[in-house]
Write an enzyme that holds these catalytic residues in place. Structure first.
Site, PDB file in Angstrom:
ATOM      1  N   GLY A 238       0.828  -1.210   0.000  1.00 12.18           N
ATOM      2  CA  GLY A 238       0.000   0.000   0.000  1.00 12.18           C
ATOM      3  C   GLY A 238       0.853   1.246   0.000  1.00 12.18           C
ATOM      4  O   GLY A 238       2.049   1.205  -0.292  1.00 12.18           O
ATOM      5  N   ASN A 239       0.229   2.374   0.288  1.00 10.12           N
ATOM      6  CA  ASN A 239       0.982   3.629   0.398  1.00 10.12           C
ATOM      7  C   ASN A 239       0.337   4.511   1.456  1.00 10.12           C
ATOM      8  O   ASN A 239      -0.651   4.125   2.086  1.00 10.12           O
ATOM      9  CB  ASN A 239       1.096   4.322  -0.962  1.00 10.12           C
ATOM     10  CG  ASN A 239      -0.258   4.686  -1.523  1.00 10.12           C
ATOM     11  OD1 ASN A 239      -0.993   5.457  -0.944  1.00 10.12           O
ATOM     12  ND2 ASN A 239      -0.604   4.072  -2.661  1.00 10.12           N
TER      13      ASN A 239
END
Ligand code: PMT
Length: 467
Positions: A238-239
């Site tokens: 993810g980020n």
């Protein structure tokens, strides 16, 4: 329930601090308590919050020019000073505190405070070291001890400068309580509306309603948040996107009258009311959702505007496991494959181009206005290339490595690049204000598109300029 400020007339002075965006909510709270509010702004405050927003909420013309007269020749800030039951200055900058302490009336906020016999409430907000400086403290002491102003001390917390410490604008409820306490049981000074600055009516109110509704009839699609690319049913790549920026754009578009669809990835902020939400937590799901919304060149619901604020993963695990992967001492090697560039793909599809950029199908008529974001670190040099490669009308570049900007912050510093080559660097602003500035340019691009459609069948103008 009758509000604690029912029948009261309050001057709300806003000065040029990043916390100026909170004055919008302070205005709402004062109005919710029944106050009739006149907004006063210093010129620098107008760079942080659009006067139109405050005019729409207060139903009054915002007084931001010390030399401007009302249409009937009266002097706005003197009228406010004479009629106000209280003046509240929030946020108050170090500069404004100094000007006020020394009676330098170069702006309407200082001028109104000098001219009024009403109680004055001051809520400072600034960097912690600036607030602690002996000069600022001496100015605060003059306001409190010599002028009798009520000072609502700033709170400690994360500051826009990146520091932690005192300097953050006090809780808005505390500021409202201070206004209520300052007025106490004094009689209402000017109950007759004729003795107060005029409320917007007739053509001015109609113009405000029109300008405040400049996306009415448009369908705006906004993406927000990061994508989560599964490794197995438990883990993902993810980020750090929280969705704040995209949600701010969705809310601003909704408030300007648009029908809004929010395509939400991994979003950690509350989702807005009165917008349609489509969940799409992987790049693949987001791509499918957007193609579904786009429709076809000849028909389908389609959209007028796409704003891609989501942080879409460029890679995903090639073969996500369907069971949780066990821990091994040998570690784990992941093979990643590239995700499609959704925005570039939509940029091509709406123009009827294939992957090589050759004509391959019918272009969309009217063509939606496309807005991309670019998350860069250190330099925005690659942004112009992204603008061209993704064939967007506007590209909003932010340096996500800069303090107060990018992921998970309430503020952002962006440069808006337009397809025609124009470029505008904005100061650090609240994300809602960034959203408003983007939508101002989107409205101009939609108007140019529609005007072009009236005059000929060709491709709508590419030379969208930043006004
Ligand atoms: O959500 P917040 O915490 O408020 O943070 C806001 C933000 C930093 C996420 C936002 O301001 C931002 O910069 N969003 C874009 C992030 C990004 O993916 O940038 P990029 O330079 O990698 O991509 C450029 C554009 O192409 C973006 O509009 C992106 O949505 C789009 N893209 C990217 C990759 C991909 N495979 N498909 C895409 O459509």
């Amino acid at each position: 329930m009758v509000g604690r400020l029912a029948g009261r007339f309050v001057g709300l002075g806003i000065t040029g601090s990043i916390a100026a965006f909170k004055a919008v909510d302070l205005l709402r709270l004062l109005r919710a308590e029944g106050a009739d509010v006149q907004v006063l702004m210093t010129p620098s405050a107008t760079r942080f919050v659009a006067p139109l927003t405050l005019a729409a909420l207060s139903r009054r013309h915002v007084d931001a020019e010390v030399l401007d007269l009302l249409p009937d020749g009266r002097i706005g800030h003197v009228l406010t000073a004479d009629a106000a039951d209280a003046v509240v200055v929030a946020p108050a900058t170090a500069h404004w505190l100094g000007a006020m302490a020394h009676g330098l009336a170069a702006d309407v906020v200082t001028a109104t405070c000098l001219a009024t016999a009403a109680p004055v409430v001051v809520a400072p907000a600034m960097d912690g070291d600036m607030y602690a400086h002996p000069a600022t403290q001496a100015n605060v002491a003059i306001l409190r001890d010599r002028f009798g102003y009520a000072i609502v001390e700033p709170e400690s917390g994360a500051l826009a400068s990146g520091q932690l410490g005192p300097g953050r604008l006090a809780d808005l409820g505390t500021i409202v309580d201070a206004v209520v306490a300052a007025i106490g049981d004094r009689p209402v000074r000017r109950p007759d509306p004729a003795d107060r600055p005029p409320r917007l009516a007739g053509a001015a109110a109609a113009r405000l309603a029109r300008d405040g509704d400049d996306l009415a009839g448009r369908h705006v699609v906004v993406t927000a948040g990061g994508t989560a690319e599964p490794i197995d049913p438990v883990r993902f790549i993810g980020n750090r996107s929280t969705g704040t920026m995209g949600v701010a754009v969705a809310e601003a578009a909704r408030d300007r009258g648009a029908r809004v669809t929010l395509v939400a990835g991994m979003v950690t902020v509350p989702l807005p009311d009165e917008v349609e939400v489509v969940r799409a937590e992987t790049a693949t799901a987001m791509r499918e959702a957007l193609h579904g919304l786009l429709g076809t060149p000849g028909g389908g619901p389609g959209f007028d505007v796409l704003v891609m604020a989501a942080a879409v993963a460029d890679f995903r695990p090639a073969a996500p496991a369907d069971r949780k992967l066990p821990r091994t001492e040998a570690g784990l090697r992941l093979e990643l494959v590239a995700n499609p560039d959704i925005l570039a793909e939509i940029g091509r599809v709406v123009r009827g181009l294939d992957e090589a950029g050759a004509a391959a199908g019918r272009p969309f008529r009217p063509r939606p206005v496309l807005v991309g974001f670019a998350a860069e670190t250190g330099s925005l040099a690659r942004a112009a290339d992204k603008l061209a490669r993704k064939r967007v009308d506007l590209l909003v570049a932010n340096d996500v490595a800069e303090e107060g900007s990018g992921f998970g912050t309430p503020t952002n510093r962006v440069t808006i690049l337009a397809a025609g080559g124009a470029e505008e660097a904005l100061p650090l602003l609240a994300k809602r204000e960034v959203a408003e500035r983007i939508l101002d340019r989107v409205v101009a691009a939609l108007d140019a598109r529609d005007a072009a459609a009236q005059t000929g069948p060709d491709e709508p103008p590419q030379e969208t300029s930043v006004p």
